[in-house]
Structure formats: structure tokens, C-alpha cells
Design a protein around this motif. Structure first.
Motif, PDB file in Angstrom:
ATOM      1  N   PHE A   1       0.819  -1.209   0.000  1.00 43.48           N
ATOM      2  CA  PHE A   1       0.000   0.000   0.000  1.00 43.48           C
ATOM      3  C   PHE A   1       0.853   1.259   0.000  1.00 43.48           C
ATOM      4  O   PHE A   1       0.534   2.236  -0.661  1.00 43.48           O
ATOM      5  N   ALA A   2       1.940   1.256   0.755  1.00 46.46           N
ATOM      6  CA  ALA A   2       2.822   2.426   0.783  1.00 46.46           C
ATOM      7  C   ALA A   2       3.515   2.613  -0.563  1.00 46.46           C
ATOM      8  O   ALA A   2       3.692   3.740  -1.022  1.00 46.46           O
ATOM      9  N   ALA A   3       3.899   1.518  -1.206  1.00 43.02           N
ATOM     10  CA  ALA A   3       4.579   1.614  -2.494  1.00 43.02           C
ATOM     11  C   ALA A   3       3.642   2.118  -3.583  1.00 43.02           C
ATOM     12  O   ALA A   3       4.079   2.744  -4.545  1.00 43.02           O
ATOM     13  N   ASN A   4       2.357   1.861  -3.437  1.00 42.35           N
ATOM     14  CA  ASN A   4       1.394   2.286  -4.440  1.00 42.35           C
ATOM     15  C   ASN A   4       0.604   3.515  -4.009  1.00 42.35           C
ATOM     16  O   ASN A   4      -0.470   3.793  -4.552  1.00 42.35           O
ATOM     17  N   ALA A   5       1.116   4.275  -3.067  1.00 40.47           N
ATOM     18  CA  ALA A   5       0.429   5.481  -2.591  1.00 40.47           C
ATOM     19  C   ALA A   5       0.257   6.501  -3.710  1.00 40.47           C
ATOM     20  O   ALA A   5      -0.776   7.173  -3.793  1.00 40.47           O
ATOM     21  N   ILE A   6       1.238   6.614  -4.585  1.00 30.50           N
ATOM     22  CA  ILE A   6       1.133   7.547  -5.718  1.00 30.50           C
ATOM     23  C   ILE A   6      -0.042   7.151  -6.609  1.00 30.50           C
ATOM     24  O   ILE A   6      -0.815   8.007  -7.054  1.00 30.50           O
ATOM     25  N   ASN A   7      -0.201   5.865  -6.852  1.00 34.69           N
ATOM     26  CA  ASN A   7      -1.321   5.407  -7.670  1.00 34.69           C
ATOM     27  C   ASN A   7      -2.655   5.712  -7.007  1.00 34.69           C
ATOM     28  O   ASN A   7      -3.612   6.104  -7.681  1.00 34.69           O
ATOM     29  N   TRP A   8      -2.718   5.518  -5.690  1.00 35.00           N
ATOM     30  CA  TRP A   8      -3.961   5.825  -4.974  1.00 35.00           C
ATOM     31  C   TRP A   8      -4.285   7.312  -5.051  1.00 35.00           C
ATOM     32  O   TRP A   8      -5.447   7.696  -5.185  1.00 35.00           O
ATOM     33  N   ILE A   9      -3.257   8.151  -4.966  1.00 35.52           N
ATOM     34  CA  ILE A   9      -3.477   9.597  -5.074  1.00 35.52           C
ATOM     35  C   ILE A   9      -4.024   9.950  -6.445  1.00 35.52           C
ATOM     36  O   ILE A   9      -4.972  10.736  -6.578  1.00 35.52           O
TER      37      ILE A   9
END
Length: 76
Positions: A32-40
Motif C-alpha cells: 500500500f505504501a509503495a502504491n500510494a502515488i497510484n492511490w493519489i
């Protein structure tokens, strides 16, 4: 000439790709932390889509939406 290309390699590999190396190593501990940019980006796109649909509804309710199929001369 060799040092010129080694300088380009150093720029891209050691400096510009450093954030991607950090994300790659972070993925092993927290997806989840690694894909935080995608979530944003997903949140930004969803809010932009919601705003766009809201504006379409406002213009539709006001009757200012032009839905004439002959808006272009080649459609006549």
C-alpha cells in the motif's frame, strides 16, 4: 566520449531513477505504501470525474446544453 556517456548513465541510474529504486524496495515491506502515488492519482481522477459530471448536470438542468446533431457542417 566514453566519459560523456558514463555521465549520462550516472545521471539517470544514480540520480533520476533513485525514487523508483526506493519504491521498488518499499514494495517488499508494504504494498500500500509503495502504491500510494497510484492511490493519489485514482482519488484525483475520481474527483475530477465527479466535478465534470456535476457540471454536465448543471448545464443540462439550465437548458444551455446544445445537443443539435447538425453542430458541424459535415453532419447535415
Amino acid at each position: 566520449m566514453k566519459s560523456f556517456f558514463e555521465g549520462i548513465q550516472y545521471l539517470f541510474v544514480d540520480i533520476l531513477f533513485a525514487p523508483w529504486d526506493l519504491l521498488r524496495s518499499l514494495e517488499l515491506s508494504s504494498w500500500f505504501a509503495a502504491n500510494a502515488i497510484n492511490w493519489i492519482f485514482v482519488i484525483i481522477c475520481a474527483s475530477a470525474l465527479g466535478y465534470w459530471i456535476k457540471q454536465l448536470k448543471i448545464f443540462e438542468d439550465a437548458g444551455t446544453e446544445k445537443q443539435d446533431t447538425t453542430a458541424h457542417s459535415f453532419l447535415k
